[in-house]
Design a protein around this motif. Structure first.
Motif, mmCIF file in Angstrom:
data_model
loop_
_atom_site.group_PDB
_atom_site.id
_atom_site.type_symbol
_atom_site.label_atom_id
_atom_site.label_comp_id
_atom_site.label_asym_id
_atom_site.label_seq_id
_atom_site.Cartn_x
_atom_site.Cartn_y
_atom_site.Cartn_z
ATOM 1 N N UNK A 1 0.844 -1.190 0.000
ATOM 2 C CA UNK A 1 0.000 0.000 0.000
ATOM 3 C C UNK A 1 0.879 1.240 0.000
ATOM 4 N N UNK A 2 0.407 2.299 -0.635
ATOM 5 C CA UNK A 2 1.103 3.582 -0.601
ATOM 6 C C UNK A 2 0.070 4.698 -0.517
ATOM 7 N N UNK A 3 0.486 5.795 0.089
ATOM 8 C CA UNK A 3 -0.403 6.953 0.194
ATOM 9 C C UNK A 3 0.435 8.211 0.329
ATOM 10 N N UNK A 4 -0.237 9.340 0.399
ATOM 11 C CA UNK A 4 0.429 10.616 0.635
ATOM 12 C C UNK A 4 -0.121 11.266 1.888
ATOM 13 N N UNK A 5 0.705 12.086 2.498
ATOM 14 C CA UNK A 5 0.361 12.744 3.754
ATOM 15 C C UNK A 5 1.023 14.117 3.726
ATOM 16 N N UNK A 6 0.404 15.107 4.359
ATOM 17 C CA UNK A 6 0.905 16.465 4.195
ATOM 18 C C UNK A 6 1.267 17.167 5.489
ATOM 19 N N UNK A 7 0.608 16.816 6.582
ATOM 20 C CA UNK A 7 0.846 17.547 7.815
ATOM 21 C C UNK A 7 0.253 16.787 8.992
ATOM 22 N N UNK A 8 0.809 17.043 10.169
ATOM 23 C CA UNK A 8 0.183 16.524 11.389
ATOM 24 C C UNK A 8 -0.996 17.394 11.801
ATOM 25 N N UNK A 9 -1.158 18.522 11.154
ATOM 26 C CA UNK A 9 -2.246 19.465 11.429
ATOM 27 C C UNK A 9 -3.383 19.226 10.433
ATOM 28 N N UNK A 10 -4.556 18.899 10.943
ATOM 29 C CA UNK A 10 -5.679 18.568 10.070
ATOM 30 C C UNK A 10 -6.037 19.710 9.127
ATOM 31 N N UNK A 11 -6.014 20.939 9.622
ATOM 32 C CA UNK A 11 -6.370 22.068 8.776
ATOM 33 C C UNK A 11 -5.389 22.240 7.625
ATOM 34 N N UNK A 12 -4.098 22.091 7.922
ATOM 35 C CA UNK A 12 -3.085 22.252 6.889
ATOM 36 C C UNK A 12 -3.186 21.129 5.861
ATOM 37 N N UNK A 13 -3.365 19.905 6.323
ATOM 38 C CA UNK A 13 -3.545 18.776 5.423
ATOM 39 C C UNK A 13 -4.747 19.023 4.508
ATOM 40 N N UNK A 14 -5.835 19.524 5.091
ATOM 41 C CA UNK A 14 -7.046 19.790 4.324
ATOM 42 C C UNK A 14 -6.888 20.910 3.312
ATOM 43 N N UNK A 15 -5.993 21.838 3.581
ATOM 44 C CA UNK A 15 -5.738 22.898 2.602
ATOM 45 C C UNK A 15 -5.158 22.324 1.315
ATOM 46 N N UNK A 16 -4.396 21.250 1.424
ATOM 47 C CA UNK A 16 -3.812 20.618 0.246
ATOM 48 C C UNK A 16 -4.843 19.757 -0.472
ATOM 49 N N UNK A 17 -5.572 18.955 0.292
ATOM 50 C CA UNK A 17 -6.520 18.018 -0.322
ATOM 51 C C UNK A 17 -7.845 18.657 -0.699
ATOM 52 N N UNK A 18 -8.112 19.837 -0.127
ATOM 53 C CA UNK A 18 -9.372 20.551 -0.327
ATOM 54 C C UNK A 18 -10.564 19.772 0.229
ATOM 55 N N UNK A 19 -10.271 18.948 1.224
ATOM 56 C CA UNK A 19 -11.339 18.253 1.938
ATOM 57 C C UNK A 19 -10.976 18.230 3.412
ATOM 58 N N UNK A 20 -11.649 19.014 4.240
ATOM 59 C CA UNK A 20 -11.256 19.171 5.641
ATOM 60 C C UNK A 20 -11.181 17.864 6.424
ATOM 61 N N UNK A 21 -12.062 16.906 6.123
ATOM 62 C CA UNK A 21 -12.097 15.668 6.902
ATOM 63 C C UNK A 21 -11.057 14.652 6.464
ATOM 64 N N UNK A 22 -10.281 14.964 5.430
ATOM 65 C CA UNK A 22 -9.392 13.963 4.848
ATOM 66 C C UNK A 22 -8.271 13.544 5.801
ATOM 67 N N UNK A 23 -7.786 14.456 6.631
ATOM 68 C CA UNK A 23 -6.665 14.140 7.506
ATOM 69 C C UNK A 23 -6.997 12.999 8.461
ATOM 70 N N UNK A 24 -8.107 13.118 9.154
ATOM 71 C CA UNK A 24 -8.487 12.096 10.131
ATOM 72 C C UNK A 24 -8.683 10.744 9.470
ATOM 73 N N UNK A 25 -9.348 10.722 8.331
ATOM 74 C CA UNK A 25 -9.620 9.454 7.650
ATOM 75 C C UNK A 25 -8.331 8.805 7.162
ATOM 76 N N UNK A 26 -7.477 9.593 6.526
ATOM 77 C CA UNK A 26 -6.223 9.028 6.028
ATOM 78 C C UNK A 26 -5.341 8.567 7.177
ATOM 79 N N UNK A 27 -5.217 9.384 8.215
ATOM 80 C CA UNK A 27 -4.387 9.009 9.362
ATOM 81 C C UNK A 27 -4.889 7.721 9.999
ATOM 82 N N UNK A 28 -6.192 7.604 10.206
ATOM 83 C CA UNK A 28 -6.737 6.406 10.833
ATOM 84 C C UNK A 28 -6.490 5.161 9.990
ATOM 85 N N UNK A 29 -6.582 5.295 8.679
ATOM 86 C CA UNK A 29 -6.370 4.136 7.820
ATOM 87 C C UNK A 29 -4.890 3.798 7.663
ATOM 88 N N UNK A 30 -4.008 4.781 7.785
ATOM 89 C CA UNK A 30 -2.579 4.473 7.859
ATOM 90 C C UNK A 30 -2.311 3.629 9.103
#
Length: 287
Positions: free
Chosen positions: A115-144
């Motif tokens: 499996x491979x994925x991308x990650x941008x920040x430990x800060x949910x807001x900053x991660x969401x600024x890249x993905x343009x989806x605010x909830x993406x950080x929690x979901x990606x982190x939990x699945x990692x």
């Protein structure tokens, strides 16, 4: 054909990126493929992809990477994954890990799959600024974290996209989660991150097309997914894969890409697809 192109053509292709869809739940600011929720699956049918997998296995390709867009959104994703496994290929699934169905988790636990994925920040807001989806950080982190718990080999690319981005903090968070394969890279000026109308080959890592190639959702073949701004080397809907991979058009494209020190070959077997815009690019995302 020059001697350089001839030499390049002699490098056996062992790794293929299969970009099976342009659809993605995210719309990352740096996405090389400009994927998003309105993207489609292209003109390649499931049977077309099955044929590509068969041709690849017959040619001696040893590993494929399912990428997109978000490959798990393709309606025949599990069918394609199962077929690649049945043909004896190693498979890497490059997912944004926003939503992973249980049937996909079952297949990710197969010894042939990583499996491979991308990650941008430990800060949910900053991660969401890249993905343009605010909830993406929690979901990606939990699945990692779930992948690590299940013992699924996973590598994570941290892409430096924003000014002052918490890249090192993201790395430390991933290490704390138990991720052992982490790669940090800058965003590449292609796709949504392009700063000019026509991206240049200087944005590429220098190993594109050397032992590897990419196939897009409409059947076009490029040296890698990042080099899609170049003319296609051919199309698998009209030309056998062997003829494209061993043909002069692909070799001529590879010759245009400036080589970096040590860029004599891409060696995906070590952990997937290690080119330096790295574990592959972007909206699924990556580099």
């Amino acid at each position: 054909m020059t001697s350089t192109a001839t030499a390049t053509a002699l490098v056996k292709t062992t790794f293929l990126e299969l970009e099976i869809t342009g659809r993605c739940q995210l719309a990352c600011t740096h996405c090389y493929a400009q994927s998003g929720p309105t993207g489609d699956h292209g003109t390649m049918t499931a049977d077309d992809w099955l044929s590509v997998i068969d041709q690849a296995a017959d040619l001696g390709v040893t590993e494929v990477q399912f990428i997109g867009g978000e490959p798990t959104l393709h309606p025949d994703f599990t069918k394609l994954l199962d077929h690649a496994i049945d043909r004896g290929l190693r498979v890497q699934v490059f997912s944004n890990l926003i939503h992973v169905r249980e049937e996909v988790w079952d297949r990710l636990r197969c010894p042939a799959v990583s499996l491979a994925t991308s990650y941008y920040s430990d800060c949910a807001d900053e991660h969401g600024r890249v993905t343009r989806r605010p909830a993406s950080h929690t979901r990606t982190r939990n699945n990692i974290a779930r992948a690590v718990t299940l013992g699924i080999p996973i590598k994570v690319g941290v892409i430096d996209v924003l000014d002052g981005q918490r890249v090192e903090e993201a790395r430390r968070e991933l290490e704390a989660l138990g991720v052992q394969r982490i790669h940090i890279d800058r965003q590449r000026g292609v796709g949504r991150a392009a700063t000019t109308a026509a991206p240049t080959v200087t944005e590429l890592c220098g190993r594109c097309g050397i032992g590897r190639a990419a196939i897009g959702p409409d059947g076009q073949v490029w040296p890698c997914v990042l080099s899609r701004f170049l003319p296609a080397a051919g199309n698998v809907l009209t030309t056998p894969l062997r003829n494209i991979l061993e043909g002069p058009r692909l070799a001529a494209l590879v010759e245009q890409i400036p080589k970096r020190p040590g860029a004599t070959a891409c060696k995906p077997n070590s952990d997937g697809s290690d080119c330096s815009p790295a574990e592959t690019t972007a909206c699924n995302p990556a580099y």
